[in-house]
Design a protein around this motif. Structure first.
Motif, PDB file in Angstrom:
ATOM      1  N   TYR A  58       0.309   7.706 -38.281  1.00 37.92           N
ATOM      2  CA  TYR A  58       1.337   7.381 -37.294  1.00 37.92           C
ATOM      3  C   TYR A  58       0.837   7.732 -35.899  1.00 37.92           C
ATOM      4  O   TYR A  58      -0.066   8.548 -35.736  1.00 37.92           O
ATOM      5  CB  TYR A  58       2.635   8.147 -37.604  1.00 37.92           C
ATOM      6  CG  TYR A  58       3.299   7.659 -38.867  1.00 37.92           C
ATOM      7  CD1 TYR A  58       4.113   6.525 -38.858  1.00 37.92           C
ATOM      8  CD2 TYR A  58       3.098   8.312 -40.084  1.00 37.92           C
ATOM      9  CE1 TYR A  58       4.713   6.057 -40.026  1.00 37.92           C
ATOM     10  CE2 TYR A  58       3.687   7.852 -41.258  1.00 37.92           C
ATOM     11  CZ  TYR A  58       4.494   6.720 -41.214  1.00 37.92           C
ATOM     12  OH  TYR A  58       5.072   6.258 -42.364  1.00 37.92           O
ATOM     13  N   GLY A  59       1.484   7.113 -34.912  1.00 38.76           N
ATOM     14  CA  GLY A  59       1.112   7.415 -33.534  1.00 38.76           C
ATOM     15  C   GLY A  59       1.668   8.749 -33.082  1.00 38.76           C
ATOM     16  O   GLY A  59       1.040   9.478 -32.305  1.00 38.76           O
ATOM     17  N   PHE A  60       2.858   9.087 -33.579  1.00 42.78           N
ATOM     18  CA  PHE A  60       3.550  10.282 -33.094  1.00 42.78           C
ATOM     19  C   PHE A  60       4.477  10.814 -34.186  1.00 42.78           C
ATOM     20  O   PHE A  60       5.208  10.038 -34.808  1.00 42.78           O
ATOM     21  CB  PHE A  60       4.374   9.896 -31.847  1.00 42.78           C
ATOM     22  CG  PHE A  60       5.115  11.025 -31.183  1.00 42.78           C
ATOM     23  CD1 PHE A  60       4.571  12.300 -31.080  1.00 42.78           C
ATOM     24  CD2 PHE A  60       6.374  10.803 -30.626  1.00 42.78           C
ATOM     25  CE1 PHE A  60       5.262  13.326 -30.443  1.00 42.78           C
ATOM     26  CE2 PHE A  60       7.067  11.823 -29.987  1.00 42.78           C
ATOM     27  CZ  PHE A  60       6.505  13.086 -29.889  1.00 42.78           C
ATOM     28  N   VAL A  61       4.420  12.104 -34.422  1.00 39.87           N
ATOM     29  CA  VAL A  61       5.332  12.756 -35.368  1.00 39.87           C
ATOM     30  C   VAL A  61       5.834  14.046 -34.735  1.00 39.87           C
ATOM     31  O   VAL A  61       5.028  14.855 -34.258  1.00 39.87           O
ATOM     32  CB  VAL A  61       4.623  13.080 -36.713  1.00 39.87           C
ATOM     33  CG1 VAL A  61       5.494  13.986 -37.564  1.00 39.87           C
ATOM     34  CG2 VAL A  61       4.329  11.809 -37.483  1.00 39.87           C
ATOM     35  N   PHE A  62       7.128  14.185 -34.697  1.00 38.55           N
ATOM     36  CA  PHE A  62       7.732  15.405 -34.150  1.00 38.55           C
ATOM     37  C   PHE A  62       8.578  16.033 -35.255  1.00 38.55           C
ATOM     38  O   PHE A  62       9.260  15.326 -35.990  1.00 38.55           O
ATOM     39  CB  PHE A  62       8.632  15.041 -32.960  1.00 38.55           C
ATOM     40  CG  PHE A  62       8.822  16.155 -31.975  1.00 38.55           C
ATOM     41  CD1 PHE A  62       8.189  16.139 -30.733  1.00 38.55           C
ATOM     42  CD2 PHE A  62       9.645  17.239 -32.274  1.00 38.55           C
ATOM     43  CE1 PHE A  62       8.369  17.171 -29.829  1.00 38.55           C
ATOM     44  CE2 PHE A  62       9.829  18.268 -31.371  1.00 38.55           C
ATOM     45  CZ  PHE A  62       9.187  18.232 -30.134  1.00 38.55           C
ATOM     46  N   MET A  66      -1.508  10.793 -34.846  1.00 35.05           N
ATOM     47  CA  MET A  66      -2.396  10.960 -33.681  1.00 35.05           C
ATOM     48  C   MET A  66      -1.860  12.071 -32.770  1.00 35.05           C
ATOM     49  O   MET A  66      -2.631  12.896 -32.272  1.00 35.05           O
ATOM     50  CB  MET A  66      -2.469   9.642 -32.904  1.00 35.05           C
ATOM     51  CG  MET A  66      -3.282   9.714 -31.622  1.00 35.05           C
ATOM     52  SD  MET A  66      -3.382   8.129 -30.785  1.00 35.05           S
ATOM     53  CE  MET A  66      -1.726   7.953 -30.106  1.00 35.05           C
ATOM     54  N   ILE A  67      -0.548  12.050 -32.561  1.00 31.25           N
ATOM     55  CA  ILE A  67       0.081  13.058 -31.684  1.00 31.25           C
ATOM     56  C   ILE A  67       1.166  13.772 -32.472  1.00 31.25           C
ATOM     57  O   ILE A  67       1.868  13.151 -33.286  1.00 31.25           O
ATOM     58  CB  ILE A  67       0.686  12.389 -30.420  1.00 31.25           C
ATOM     59  CG1 ILE A  67      -0.417  11.699 -29.603  1.00 31.25           C
ATOM     60  CG2 ILE A  67       1.428  13.409 -29.552  1.00 31.25           C
ATOM     61  CD1 ILE A  67       0.086  10.900 -28.415  1.00 31.25           C
ATOM     62  N   THR A  68       1.324  15.060 -32.235  1.00 30.61           N
ATOM     63  CA  THR A  68       2.387  15.810 -32.911  1.00 30.61           C
ATOM     64  C   THR A  68       3.159  16.653 -31.907  1.00 30.61           C
ATOM     65  O   THR A  68       2.711  16.920 -30.799  1.00 30.61           O
ATOM     66  CB  THR A  68       1.805  16.691 -34.040  1.00 30.61           C
ATOM     67  OG1 THR A  68       2.881  17.192 -34.830  1.00 30.61           O
ATOM     68  CG2 THR A  68       1.025  17.872 -33.484  1.00 30.61           C
ATOM     69  N   GLY A  69       4.346  17.024 -32.300  1.00 28.56           N
ATOM     70  CA  GLY A  69       5.189  17.870 -31.455  1.00 28.56           C
ATOM     71  C   GLY A  69       6.130  18.669 -32.324  1.00 28.56           C
ATOM     72  O   GLY A  69       6.345  18.333 -33.478  1.00 28.56           O
ATOM     73  N   LYS A  70       6.693  19.791 -31.835  1.00 24.44           N
ATOM     74  CA  LYS A  70       6.322  20.262 -30.541  1.00 24.44           C
ATOM     75  C   LYS A  70       4.976  20.937 -30.585  1.00 24.44           C
ATOM     76  O   LYS A  70       4.535  21.361 -31.661  1.00 24.44           O
ATOM     77  CB  LYS A  70       7.386  21.231 -30.001  1.00 24.44           C
ATOM     78  CG  LYS A  70       7.460  22.552 -30.705  1.00 24.44           C
ATOM     79  CD  LYS A  70       8.564  23.431 -30.157  1.00 24.44           C
ATOM     80  CE  LYS A  70       8.677  24.647 -31.024  1.00 24.44           C
ATOM     81  NZ  LYS A  70       9.916  25.355 -30.917  1.00 24.44           N
ATOM     82  N   LYS A  73       1.855   3.262 -30.211  1.00 25.62           N
ATOM     83  CA  LYS A  73       1.713   2.029 -31.019  1.00 25.62           C
ATOM     84  C   LYS A  73       0.234   1.813 -31.335  1.00 25.62           C
ATOM     85  O   LYS A  73      -0.128   1.453 -32.456  1.00 25.62           O
ATOM     86  CB  LYS A  73       2.236   0.826 -30.224  1.00 25.62           C
ATOM     87  CG  LYS A  73       3.711   0.507 -30.439  1.00 25.62           C
ATOM     88  CD  LYS A  73       4.007  -0.820 -29.727  1.00 25.62           C
ATOM     89  CE  LYS A  73       5.481  -0.994 -29.480  1.00 25.62           C
ATOM     90  NZ  LYS A  73       5.757  -2.160 -28.632  1.00 25.62           N
ATOM     91  N   ALA A  74      -0.581   2.053 -30.299  1.00 26.74           N
ATOM     92  CA  ALA A  74      -2.034   1.846 -30.467  1.00 26.74           C
ATOM     93  C   ALA A  74      -2.633   2.870 -31.426  1.00 26.74           C
ATOM     94  O   ALA A  74      -3.704   2.651 -31.989  1.00 26.74           O
ATOM     95  CB  ALA A  74      -2.722   1.943 -29.107  1.00 26.74           C
ATOM     96  N   GLY A  75      -1.941   3.973 -31.616  1.00 28.69           N
ATOM     97  CA  GLY A  75      -2.463   5.030 -32.487  1.00 28.69           C
ATOM     98  C   GLY A  75      -2.168   4.814 -33.959  1.00 28.69           C
ATOM     99  O   GLY A  75      -2.676   5.541 -34.823  1.00 28.69           O
ATOM    100  N   VAL A  76      -1.337   3.809 -34.261  1.00 30.88           N
ATOM    101  CA  VAL A  76      -0.960   3.568 -35.668  1.00 30.88           C
ATOM    102  C   VAL A  76      -2.113   2.895 -36.409  1.00 30.88           C
ATOM    103  O   VAL A  76      -2.727   1.964 -35.893  1.00 30.88           O
ATOM    104  CB  VAL A  76       0.316   2.681 -35.749  1.00 30.88           C
ATOM    105  CG1 VAL A  76       0.627   2.301 -37.197  1.00 30.88           C
ATOM    106  CG2 VAL A  76       1.495   3.400 -35.110  1.00 30.88           C
ATOM    107  N   VAL A  77      -2.385   3.387 -37.612  1.00 23.33           N
ATOM    108  CA  VAL A  77      -3.430   2.794 -38.456  1.00 23.33           C
ATOM    109  C   VAL A  77      -2.802   2.416 -39.790  1.00 23.33           C
ATOM    110  O   VAL A  77      -2.058   3.204 -40.380  1.00 23.33           O
ATOM    111  CB  VAL A  77      -4.594   3.798 -38.682  1.00 23.33           C
ATOM    112  CG1 VAL A  77      -5.617   3.235 -39.661  1.00 23.33           C
ATOM    113  CG2 VAL A  77      -5.268   4.144 -37.352  1.00 23.33           C
ATOM    114  N   LYS A  78      -3.066   1.213 -40.238  1.00 25.77           N
ATOM    115  CA  LYS A  78      -2.535   0.752 -41.531  1.00 25.77           C
ATOM    116  C   LYS A  78      -3.687   0.434 -42.483  1.00 25.77           C
ATOM    117  O   LYS A  78      -4.780   0.078 -42.033  1.00 25.77           O
ATOM    118  CB  LYS A  78      -1.684  -0.509 -41.324  1.00 25.77           C
ATOM    119  CG  LYS A  78      -0.392  -0.272 -40.537  1.00 25.77           C
ATOM    120  CD  LYS A  78       0.351  -1.596 -40.321  1.00 25.77           C
ATOM    121  CE  LYS A  78       1.536  -1.446 -39.392  1.00 25.77           C
ATOM    122  NZ  LYS A  78       2.703  -0.890 -39.985  1.00 25.77           N
TER     123      LYS A  78
END
Lengths: 337, 300
Positions: A68-72, A147-151, A54-59
């Motif tokens: 986005y904070g996380f994308v997989f 900010m974060i990606t997976g896998k 949530k903290a990684g989201v930027v608008k």
């Protein structure tokens, strides 16, 4: 060796090991106040992870999400990866428990599905997640859209580094609109209070037989060929190229043709994750495994796509999977909690 | 004795019948090996629980399983919807383009024919990659930029049940018309100018000429394109496999994709063979009906 066993039979030889994890952009992680070094060594729970992404989201000024904070990757076959990688650390390390009962009927599965939906509803993951494929999610990482990606794989550190070098050299072959990004390997979070269980990939060489019974000499020769390919300098070099960990001691000790720079923290994180790897199950009969794959392909993956697209609720997906599992394995063949 | 036999053989070959058999032998052997044998073998496999190291006979079990499988009927429904949305529209689009091309000089016609036929020679996988790029789910995607221009919100084209089938249909509408255009152009060139001249003397408008001369003359061509288009559409596999994988929630699972999954994902070759024979029967019945009801006044 257990990854290539069925019952008592050894049908192949392992060559290398890799952990399917997630990875973050160092600068963005730090801007979001995430102590990534601690996460690398100690892991994180879903609640901690949820707050972090949530903290990684930027608008932007208009309220549109620019990062986005996380994308997989979840489009097509990759949706299977997303669920199974998360499920390992949600108290569902395998489709079957030690009593050979199907596990995705437990409440842990419902809890995981609710978490998967929450991350999208929070706005930490894109609502179009069901169409993000492997290439797109990596592109989003390199272009600063997540900010974060997976896998994530250990080799991604090298991919990011090579792209950084191209950007620095003003090389036109750098990914379009990409930014310099330092890849930080991270473990997946744990769900439902479960222990961290990494998704461990062990690849190697397998031997297949035809209708004709092979001779002892033929089997011996095949074993020699597999041993040659999965050990020594051969395995050392291709494992090194792909940032994988060789299985055999001879490969680990062999000299490699080219050394690549590695982030020391990532090396330690990979080791910490590998230390948690669990042995492969060799007791699951092929008929049960085949039935589970069928449920996975016909029910779990399609329903997950619908869940990600907000077309069904976690409860509806859970009910559909449970119904399919009961149909395949019977009431006594599934976990009830 | 040997001389007599050789003479007999030579005589037989010299006759029309003998040479006839020789000429059709190549096609007959190819047909037997690559069409008849696989069909017969598919029928045999459909009665078995197929295993590489020894199959077991299960009678009509694979057919029974398929007919009671809700996913099979969903796939049939999806295939019918896809066919109804694409085949007639594609024929109309091809006809329209052919009509627009025909007034040009031969050289210009050739350029247009080549341009429209180009996707047919390109790799289907390469085309799918381009379309995946067009249907990028984020705002940067081309399709999303177009709908944003009209004030619509971002669409998850391939990831939502509401738009996944439409996306595949749109892909079909905007590509793969090359063959039909060339066939229509050839048929249009076959219409004698005297019909148009007579119509002009009678004061017929463009649309009247189209309706009373072109459409009736092109009826055999249209029937041919309808039948072949329908057969191709019922066997559709590639686009669904590459673009959506049949998802989300089987919204775009076609029969061809289901057969592929049964054969090469679950290794249930018996079930896959049974479903492919059912699909062949459906196609045969519909093709027969098309010829029966639409081909009455058509001569070949």
């Amino acid at each position: 060796m257990q990854y290539f066993q069925l019952g008592d039979g050894q049908y192949g030889l392992p060559a290398y090991m890799a952990i399917h994890s997630i990875g973050g952009n160092r600068q963005f992680l730090e801007e979001a106040g995430i102590d990534w070094r601690s996460v690398q060594q100690n892991g994180w729970t879903y609640d901690e992870f949820r707050e972090a992404i949530k903290a990684g989201v930027v608008k932007d000024a208009s309220g549109e999400t620019t990062r986005y904070g996380f994308v997989f990757a979840t489009a097509g076959v990759t949706s299977k990866d997303y669920l199974s990688i998360m499920a390992k650390s949600a108290g569902l390390p395998e489709y079957f428990d030690e009593n050979l009962k199907f596990t995705y009927t437990s409440k842990n599965f419902l809890g995981l599905l609710e978490a998967i939906r929450e991350m999208i509803d929070d706005g930490s993951m894109p609502k179009e997640l069901s169409s993000i494929d492997a290439g797109k999610r990596w592109n989003m990482f390199l272009t600063g859209q997540t900010m974060i990606t997976g896998k994530g794989l250990a080799s991604f550190e090298n991919s990011a580094r090579l792209n950084n070098e191209k950007i620095q050299a003003n090389d036109g072959s750098a990914v379009a609109d990409s930014i310099e990004a330092e890849y930080i390997a991270l473990p997946v979070p744990t769900f439902n209070g479960a222990d961290y269980v990494p998704t461990t990939v062990v690849d190697g060489y397998i031997a297949l037989r035809g209708k004709k019974e092979p001779t002892e000499q033929h089997i011996h020769n095949i074993a020699l060929a597999m041993h040659y390919l999965s050990s020594g300098s051969i395995a050392a070099n291709y494992s090194n190229e792909l940032f994988l960990s060789p299985i055999t001691e001879s490969a680990r000790n062999a000299e490699v043709l080219e050394e690549y720079p590695r982030n020391e923290d990532n090396l330690k994180a990979d080791q910490a994750m590998m230390d948690k790897a669990v042995a492969a199950r060799t007791d699951i009969p092929t008929e049960l495994a085949a039935e589970a794959i069928k449920i996975e392909t016909e029910v779990i993956v399609p329903k997950l796509q619908a869940l990600l697209a907000d077309e069904i609720t976690p409860q509806e997906m859970y009910d559909a999977v449970k119904a399919a599992a009961v149909k395949s394995f019977g009431e006594d063949g599934v976990v009830v909690d | 004795m040997n001389q007599m036999l050789t003479r007999k053989r030579r005589l037989k070959l010299e006759s029309d019948t003998g040479w006839g058999y020789v000429f059709i032998a190549v096609a007959l052997i190819a047909f037997s090996l690559f069409t008849a044998y696989p069909v017969i073998n598919a029928f045999v496999i459909s009665l078995q629980e197929y295993r590489p190291l020894g199959s077991t006979y299960v009678g009509l079990e694979n057919f029974k399983e398929s007919f009671t499988d809700t996913l099979f009927w969903k796939a049939v429904k999806n295939t019918v919807v896809y066919t109804l949305l694409t085949v007639p529209a594609n024929i109309f689009i091809s006809f329209l383009i052919a009509i627009l091309i025909i007034p040009f000089k031969k050289r210009t016609q050739t350029i247009f024919k080549a341009v429209y036929y180009l996707p047919a020679v390109a790799s289907g996988v390469a085309l799918a990659v381009v379309w995946l790029w067009i249907f990028d789910p984020l705002k940067s995607g081309i399709a999303n930029q177009i709908v944003a221009f009209f004030g619509m919100s971002n669409q998850n084209w391939l990831g939502s049940s509401a738009t996944a089938m439409f996306s595949l249909v749109l892909m079909s509408w905007l590509s793969s018309h090359g063959t039909a255009i060339i066939i229509y152009l050839a048929a249009l060139l076959g219409i004698d100018n005297s019909y148009y001249e007579a119509a002009e003397i009678d004061g017929a408008t463009f649309l009247q000429k189209l309706w009373y001369i072109v459409v009736p003359f092109l009826k055999p061509t249209t029937l041919f394109l309808l039948v072949t288009g329908l057969i191709g559409s019922f066997q559709v596999f590639q686009n669904a496999y590459l673009m959506t994988g049949g998802g989300p929630d089987h919204a775009t699972t076609m029969v061809g994709l289901l057969i592929f999954n049964n054969a090469f994902t679950y290794f249930e070759f018996g079930k896959a063979a049974a479903q492919s024979l059912v699909l062949a029967a459906i196609i045969a019945v519909i093709s027969f009906a098309q010829f029966k009801f639409m081909g009455k006044d058509i001569e070949y």
